[in-house]
Enzyme design. Structure first.
Site, PDB file in Angstrom:
ATOM      1  N   GLN A 121      97.610   0.237  86.117  1.00 20.67           N
ATOM      2  CA  GLN A 121      96.438   0.512  85.281  1.00 20.67           C
ATOM      3  C   GLN A 121      96.707   1.688  84.348  1.00 20.67           C
ATOM      4  OE1 GLN A 121      93.174   0.979  88.033  1.00 20.67           O
ATOM      5  NE2 GLN A 121      93.040  -1.216  88.443  1.00 20.67           N
TER       6      GLN A 121
ATOM      7  N   ASP B 255      97.528  -4.641  96.699  1.00 20.81           N
ATOM      8  CA  ASP B 255      96.189  -5.188  96.953  1.00 20.81           C
ATOM      9  C   ASP B 255      96.128  -6.033  98.225  1.00 20.81           C
ATOM     10  OD1 ASP B 255      95.156  -3.957  94.700  1.00 20.81           O
ATOM     11  OD2 ASP B 255      95.627  -5.651  93.400  1.00 20.81           O
TER      12      ASP B 255
HETATM   13  C1  S3P Z   1      95.813  -3.497  88.759  1.00 20.06           C
HETATM   14  C2  S3P Z   1      96.615  -2.486  89.252  1.00 20.06           C
HETATM   15  C3  S3P Z   1      96.494  -1.950  90.609  1.00 20.06           C
HETATM   16  C4  S3P Z   1      95.724  -2.899  91.516  1.00 20.06           C
HETATM   17  C5  S3P Z   1      94.469  -3.406  90.865  1.00 20.06           C
HETATM   18  C6  S3P Z   1      94.786  -4.149  89.592  1.00 20.06           C
HETATM   19  C7  S3P Z   1      96.000  -3.941  87.370  1.00 20.06           C
HETATM   20  O1  S3P Z   1      95.794  -0.714  90.565  1.00 20.06           O
HETATM   21  O2  S3P Z   1      95.431  -2.274  92.735  1.00 20.06           O
HETATM   22  O3  S3P Z   1      93.769  -4.271  91.742  1.00 20.06           O
HETATM   23  O4  S3P Z   1      95.458  -4.992  86.987  1.00 20.06           O
HETATM   24  O5  S3P Z   1      96.704  -3.248  86.625  1.00 20.06           O
HETATM   25  P1  S3P Z   1      96.554   0.687  90.304  1.00 20.06           P
HETATM   26  O6  S3P Z   1      97.043   0.707  88.915  1.00 20.06           O
HETATM   27  O7  S3P Z   1      95.498   1.747  90.560  1.00 20.06           O
HETATM   28  O8  S3P Z   1      97.652   0.739  91.337  1.00 20.06           O
END
Ligand code: S3P
Length: 435
Positions: A172, A318
């Site tokens: 993210q 996840d």
């Molecule tokens: C996601 C990244 C992950 C994941 C989330 C979706 C994404 O989070 O846990 O469900 O779509 O980039 P983080 O970037 O906080 O690890």
């Protein structure tokens, strides 16, 4: 979000047949975002009709983008071009979706207008400093309540590229910075402590952006335009994971889950379950919209505990709630380490899983960055999902091999990522009904 309600889940019948789970959440978010700022019209097939991804689509509608839904799971997005978004009239509601809030923070940091990103009670407790700080270094201005939402983004700032080593592995944050980088002068370079899902990189390339990337690294120059393209969203591996574990645990199960997204940054659970003794086969491997997809065939097999290799953590971030369940039903102990990020997901997933599994008769020793789970016989009881969709579904899976019924509280948020889970599960053989 669905209204709050509970499930009664209980031992079901062996899982059987062919299952198709809905489209990938991460890819659906990104497809709408990139299509909205592209030149031309894009069609998205397999779009996830979840509350999270609908919130993202609604945010762009509020910024003047025309989004049509000719049928469920399809969106036609009439892109407005890289500088074509309009000031929203009210705060953009990201609901429960961390991906929406963090990626939008990056995308909106370089706009000419002010905007505010808000979320539900759970999202309002999740850390945003990790995205605010590097965006500030790029020249953005984002005000928050001590690093918590809502985020008030000031428009009209000129951004400059950043050369940034991410302190935590987060797709993210990486994605937010790449999206901000599109609006920045010069080059944006991101390095990750361990590689995370590369959907933003792949999709930017599909939308015609010149981006260089490899596992753990991405770079792009600002000032590029995106060209509309069609996106086919594969089925979400994280949704398939609940059925993969359920079929492993319930005697005489034999299921096929079709055309699941198999991006290697998502499928770490398969290697871990196989090391625990699971019977999993991959068939019909092909590619769809630039992503690997395949059928996953799972038969029941007795599982044994392992030390989960830390290098798999980012590739299954996840899937830990449902891995806790597999570990609880396995013989021996399973040790999870290097997974402190689980504490800042939709709930503190180490604490919520440990608490629920203890209620169901399993010994779990928590550590700051993981847990040791002592496998045994799950029994019935009442557990709380703390409003976390993946916790709710993990306990529905646990109930399938428990000795009594499990009441799972507060399951409304399952609609954020896997609407129809209860029906899909019941069709496959789950004992599961609304309370
Ligand atoms: C996601 C990244 C992950 C994941 C989330 C979706 C994404 O989070 O846990 O469900 O779509 O980039 P983080 O970037 O906080 O690890």
């Amino acid at each position: 979000m669905e209204s709050t309600h509970d499930w009664i889940a209980g031992p079901g019948t062996p899982l059987h047949g062919c299952l198709t789970v809905p489209g990938d959440k991460s890819i659906s978010h990104r497809a709408v975002m990139l299509a909205a700022i592209a030149d031309g019209t894009s069609r998205i097939d397999g779009f996830l009709e979840g509350a999270d991804t609908r919130a993202t689509a609604a945010a762009f509608v509020a910024m003047g983008v025309r989004v049509e839904m000719p049928e469920p799971s399809v969106r036609i997005v009439h892109g407005v071009g890289i500088d074509g978004l309009k000031a929203p009239q009210s705060p953009l509601d990201c609901g429960n979706a961390g991906t929406a809030m963090r990626l939008l923070a990056g995308l909106l940091a370089g706009q000419s207008f002010d905007s505010t990103l808000a979320g539900d009670a759970s999202l309002s407790k999740r850390p945003m400093q990790r995205v605010i700080e590097p965006l500030h270094s790029m020249g953005a201005r984002i005000d928050s309540d001590q690093g918590l939402p809502p985020l008030r983004i000031t428009g009209g700032r000129s951004l400059k590229g950043i050369d940034y080593d991410l302190p935590v592995a987060s797709a993210q944050i990486k994605s937010a910075l790449l999206l901000a980088g599109l609006y920045a002068d010069g080059e944006t370079i991101i390095r990750e402590p361990s590689p995370t899902r590369d959907y933003t990189e792949r999709m930017l390339q599909a939308f015609g952006v010149d981006i260089v990337y490899a596992p753990g690294h991405a770079r792009l120059h600002g000032g590029q335009r995106l060209r509309a393209t069609d996106v086919v969203v594969p089925a979400d591996f994280s949704s398939a994971a609940f059925f993969i574990v359920a079929a492993s645990l319930v005697a005489r199960s034999d299921v096929r889950i079709t055309r699941v997204g198999m991006n290697p940054r998502r499928t770490g659970l398969l290697a871990v379950l196989q090391a625990m003794g699971a019977d999993i086969r991959i068939e019909n491997a092909s590619a769809e919209g630039g992503e690997p997809v395949a059928d996953i065939i799972v038969r029941h097999a007795p599982l044994h505990g392992i030390d989960v290799p830390a290098e798999h953590v980012a590739d299954m971030i996840d899937e830990f709630p449902v891995l806790f369940v597999a570990a609880a039903s396995a013989s021996g102990t399973t040790r999870i380490t290097g997974a402190a990020e689980l504490r800042v997901k939709e709930s503190d997933r180490i604490a919520t899983m440990a608490q629920g599994l203890r209620t169901l008769g399993i010994r779990v020793d928590e550590t700051p960055d993981g847990a040791t789970i002592h496998g045994g016989q799950l029994r019935g009881g009442r557990v709380d999902s703390h409003g976390d969709h993946r916790i709710a579904m993990a306990f529905a899976v646990a109930a399938q091999c428990a000795s009594g019924d499990v009441a799972v509280g507060d399951v409304g948020n399952v609609a954020t990522s896997l609407p129809g889970f209860a029906e899909l599960g019941a069709r496959a053989g789950f004992g599961l009904r609304s309370a």
